[in-house]
Design an enzyme around this catalytic site. Structure first.
Site, PDB file in Angstrom:
ATOM      1  N   CYS A  47       6.245  -5.223   1.164  1.00 36.49           N
ATOM      2  CA  CYS A  47       5.323  -4.120   1.473  1.00 36.49           C
ATOM      3  C   CYS A  47       4.611  -3.684   0.193  1.00 36.49           C
ATOM      4  O   CYS A  47       5.242  -3.475  -0.839  1.00 36.49           O
ATOM      5  CB  CYS A  47       6.096  -2.948   2.071  1.00 36.49           C
ATOM      6  N   TRP A  48       3.307  -3.536   0.241  1.00 34.49           N
ATOM      7  CA  TRP A  48       2.546  -3.171  -0.945  1.00 34.49           C
ATOM      8  C   TRP A  48       1.923  -1.775  -0.834  1.00 34.49           C
ATOM      9  O   TRP A  48       0.928  -1.463  -1.479  1.00 34.49           O
ATOM     10  CB  TRP A  48       1.525  -4.229  -1.320  1.00 34.49           C
TER      11      TRP A  48
END
Length: 107
Positions: A47-48
């Site tokens: 997840c960014w």
């Protein structure tokens, strides 16, 4: 850091073929558990923090915990999408909450 799911608010977008968070995630990381009917991030380390899932959640069940590199434990940031605006609810490390509202530029 993946989004934090508030299980008491998450409906898994019941009745929809695909939840809003699943559809919005550019990394295809969000899913709804068949057992609980609640959203979860299936690969937290990928997840960014784009916040796409958080912005589209109709029940406000998703929240971002700001990474400690930027802030400290306990800080939070939550966008609330309105019809013509976006409101950001921020909590700093001391528990002080601030709210910022802006008109959408697309209207």
């Amino acid at each position: 850091m993946p989004p934090l799911v508030n299980a008491s608010r998450c409906t898994g977008c019941a009745g929809k073929e695909e939840s809003f968070c699943e559809r919005a995630c550019p990394g295809d990381l969000m899913a709804v558990s068949p057992q609980s009917g609640k959203a979860f991030c299936r690969a937290a380390n990928e997840c960014w923090d784009c916040m796409s899932c958080i912005k589209v959640c109709p029940s406000g069940a998703l929240e971002l915990r700001i990474p400690y590199q930027i802030s400290y434990f306990g800080a939070r940031l939550r966008p609330i999408l309105g019809r013509n605006s976006i409101t950001w609810k921020c909590r700093d490390i001391n528990g002080v909450e601030s709210t910022y509202s802006y008109r959408n530029r697309t209207n």
